[in-house]
Design an enzyme around this catalytic site. Structure first.
Site, PDB file in Angstrom:
ATOM      1  N   ASP A  80      75.463  61.651  88.893  1.00 33.53           N
ATOM      2  CA  ASP A  80      75.391  60.249  89.316  1.00 33.53           C
ATOM      3  C   ASP A  80      74.088  59.919  90.042  1.00 33.53           C
ATOM      4  OD1 ASP A  80      78.052  60.057  88.381  1.00 33.53           O
ATOM      5  OD2 ASP A  80      78.767  60.822  90.298  1.00 33.53           O
ATOM      6  N   LYS A 112      70.241  58.842  86.419  1.00 32.16           N
ATOM      7  CA  LYS A 112      69.357  59.367  85.368  1.00 32.16           C
ATOM      8  C   LYS A 112      69.258  58.396  84.199  1.00 32.16           C
ATOM      9  CE  LYS A 112      72.044  63.001  85.096  1.00 32.16           C
ATOM     10  NZ  LYS A 112      72.916  62.775  86.255  1.00 32.16           N
ATOM     11  N   GLY A 164      78.574  59.358  82.684  1.00 31.84           N
ATOM     12  CA  GLY A 164      78.593  57.903  82.576  1.00 31.84           C
ATOM     13  C   GLY A 164      77.214  57.414  82.972  1.00 31.84           C
ATOM     14  N   THR A 190      74.588  54.431  83.328  1.00 29.43           N
ATOM     15  CA  THR A 190      74.527  52.971  83.372  1.00 29.43           C
ATOM     16  C   THR A 190      73.093  52.517  83.141  1.00 29.43           C
ATOM     17  OG1 THR A 190      76.280  53.032  85.008  1.00 29.43           O
ATOM     18  CG2 THR A 190      75.097  50.950  84.800  1.00 29.43           C
TER      19      THR A 190
HETATM   20  P1  IMP Z   1      84.623  67.925  84.198  1.00 32.47           P
HETATM   21  O1  IMP Z   1      83.189  67.934  83.817  1.00 32.47           O
HETATM   22  O2  IMP Z   1      85.358  66.683  83.766  1.00 32.47           O
HETATM   23  O3  IMP Z   1      85.323  69.181  83.807  1.00 32.47           O
HETATM   24  O4  IMP Z   1      84.698  67.890  85.815  1.00 32.47           O
HETATM   25  C1  IMP Z   1      84.269  68.980  86.617  1.00 32.47           C
HETATM   26  C2  IMP Z   1      83.615  68.491  87.897  1.00 32.47           C
HETATM   27  O5  IMP Z   1      82.395  67.847  87.572  1.00 32.47           O
HETATM   28  C3  IMP Z   1      84.442  67.458  88.671  1.00 32.47           C
HETATM   29  O6  IMP Z   1      84.200  67.630  90.057  1.00 32.47           O
HETATM   30  C4  IMP Z   1      83.862  66.137  88.216  1.00 32.47           C
HETATM   31  O7  IMP Z   1      84.050  65.110  89.173  1.00 32.47           O
HETATM   32  C5  IMP Z   1      82.391  66.508  88.085  1.00 32.47           C
HETATM   33  N1  IMP Z   1      81.691  65.684  87.097  1.00 32.47           N
HETATM   34  C6  IMP Z   1      81.754  65.778  85.748  1.00 32.47           C
HETATM   35  N2  IMP Z   1      80.953  64.870  85.175  1.00 32.47           N
HETATM   36  C7  IMP Z   1      80.355  64.203  86.171  1.00 32.47           C
HETATM   37  C8  IMP Z   1      79.376  63.154  86.199  1.00 32.47           C
HETATM   38  O8  IMP Z   1      78.870  62.671  85.177  1.00 32.47           O
HETATM   39  N3  IMP Z   1      79.010  62.725  87.438  1.00 32.47           N
HETATM   40  C9  IMP Z   1      79.501  63.274  88.578  1.00 32.47           C
HETATM   41  N4  IMP Z   1      80.399  64.254  88.592  1.00 32.47           N
HETATM   42  C10 IMP Z   1      80.820  64.722  87.405  1.00 32.47           C
END
Ligand code: IMP
Length: 442
Positions: A13, A16, A40, A42
């Protein structure tokens, strides 16, 4: 110059997407190489806001090719929705996007596995995944027996293979206690029909992106690699097990894209002027007080993918120095400087105290990092807003002092300062000699 990478240096977040969108017109190709719909990104274009999950942030620019390479895990249903959303707004996605046949698919069973297993805790704390099936998909990729790749969507034996894997997943998820509804949603016939439809839609974009990118490098085309998540979430080098399932630091670029290190010259490390984290895991500089809440509100710190409130805290120079070195960062891009305009004083974490000892590196074990107490340096805040500042020279002196201190502590010059979400709210500094991508910018 051939390859420039944009890598998040914190827990994701870091904005980027804004940066990639801004830099994309200077490049020929934008490459996504890891992660999936957990990301995600934006992109703000005047009054238009685009939220991208799979599709590279260069998609809005004519003349720029966008590539999803083998290291990405694709949820076809979500990606098709994303494509349709862009097509409806006039973006010619099919002309601008290529998808690797080697990339793996996040299947409906992966979402269920993520939900069922996410409820379990590691050492009393949940990882708090995004529930997008990312971990289960990468697990199947490494396990090899139950994986489905993009190539399988258009293969001759597609229906037979999907039906076989689906039947086995029904058995596995039954034993994990999945609900009747969940099991019905992955019935072999249902998933076979879904895959046929996905294959039909995605077929025009599917190909061997590895060979295509290697040709592009040899032809001297300019590549921009778009990282997802942040380096502290890297599966091998992050705050394990509170990480994502891919190499989200700079070390993942080559493995995920198939482009070898010889083609990479510039690595832009992106970090916020403070820190945030979503999900579980240690976060030494977290502020659970009013100051943390103030940062959350001013920075609109709520997840793009899940809407979850982000945990907020002071800038952690120990962590960012680690990830900048790990990722081979040549230049920093310091984001969200505008959010810090409203504080009398700011703190930067310059070291940790672990069990009575001062340390200046990030411990390998989450348990140790959890015991780290930040040692702060206090810096004066600045009292004028910076969101309309257009050059480094116009920055308040105290804001520049904050930037210079971060450069010193991290050991890398700041090449870009971001003062708001819009493309225009970006300052290219002159403090970063040899930053080829910025020549003529500003
Ligand atoms: P996963 O990637 O959904 O397996 O989540 C694993 C960890 O990475 C969790 O703590 C999520 O909140 C974090 N996480 C995954 N993708 C993002 C992202 O794009 N931004 C911030 N945190 C992320």
């Amino acid at each position: 110059m051939t390859g420039t990478c944009v890598i998040g240096l914190q827990w994701g977040d870091e904005a980027k997407g804004k940066l990639v969108d801004l830099l994309a017109p200077r490049f020929d190709i934008v490459v996504r190489y890891q992660g999936g719909a957990n990301a995600g990104h934006t992109v703000v274009d005047g009054s238009e806001v685009y939220k991208l999950h799979h599709i590279p942030s260069g998609i809005l620019h004519g003349g720029v090719d966008n590539v999803i390479t083998p290291g990405v895990v694709i949820n076809p249903a979500t990606m098709i929705d994303e494509i349709d959303g862009l097509l409806a707004r006039g973006v010619p996605v099919f002309e601008r996007l290529r998808v690797s046949e080697r990339a793996h698919l996040v299947m409906p069973w992966h979402m269920i596995e993520d939900r069922v297993i996410n409820a379990q805790k590691v050492g009393g704390e949940s990882i708090g995944t995004t529930n997008r099936g990312i971990g289960p998909c990468y697990r199947d990729k490494v396990g090899r027996t139950h994986a489905i790749r993009v190539a399988d969507l258009v293969a001759e034996n597609r229906d037979e293979r999907i039906a076989m894997v689906a039947a086995q997943k029904v058995q596995i998820l039954t034993s994990l206690g999945a609900s009747e509804d969940d099991l019905a949603s992955i019935a072999p016939a249902t998933v076979v029909a879904l895959c046929a439809a996905w294959g039909e839609r995605l077929k025009p974009m599917i190909g061997d992106t590895t060979d295509w990118l290697l040709d592009a490098c040899e032809q001297g085309r300019q590549l921009l690699f778009e990282g997802a998540q942040g380096a502290l979430l890297d599966i091998d080098h992050g705050t394990y097990p509170f990480v994502t399932s891919s190499n989200s630091s700079g070390v993942g670029v080559c493995a995920g894209s198939g482009v070898p290190p010889r083609w990479i010259q510039t690595v832009i490390g992106v970090c916020k002027a403070y820190s945030t984290r979503v999900g579980g895991g240690p976060f030494p500089t977290e502020l659970t007080c009013q100051t943390g809440e103030k940062i959350r509100q001013l920075g609109r710190e709520f997840g793009t993918t899940t809407g979850r409130p982000r945990r907020c805290g002071w800038f952690d120079a120990v962590a960012v120095r680690y990830t900048a070195r790990l990722s081979g960062v040549t230049h920093l891009s310091l984001m969200m400087m505008d959010v810090l305009s409203h504080f009398d004083e700011l703190k930067i974490c310059v070291a940790y105290e672990l069990d009575g000892q001062r340390i200046s590196s990030v411990p390998s074990c989450a348990e140790k990092l959890r015991r780290c107490v930040p040692i702060y340096e206090t810096i004066s805040g600045w009292d004028s807003p910076v969101d309309e500042v257009v050059s480094e020279a116009d920055f308040p002196e105290l804001a520049l002092a904050y930037v210079r201190r971060i450069e010193e502590l991290v050991g890398v010059p700041v090449g870009i300062l971001s003062v708001g979400p819009d493309r225009k709210q970006t300052i290219f500094t002159r403090q970063a000699p040899g930053f080829p991508v910025l020549q003529g910018a500003g």
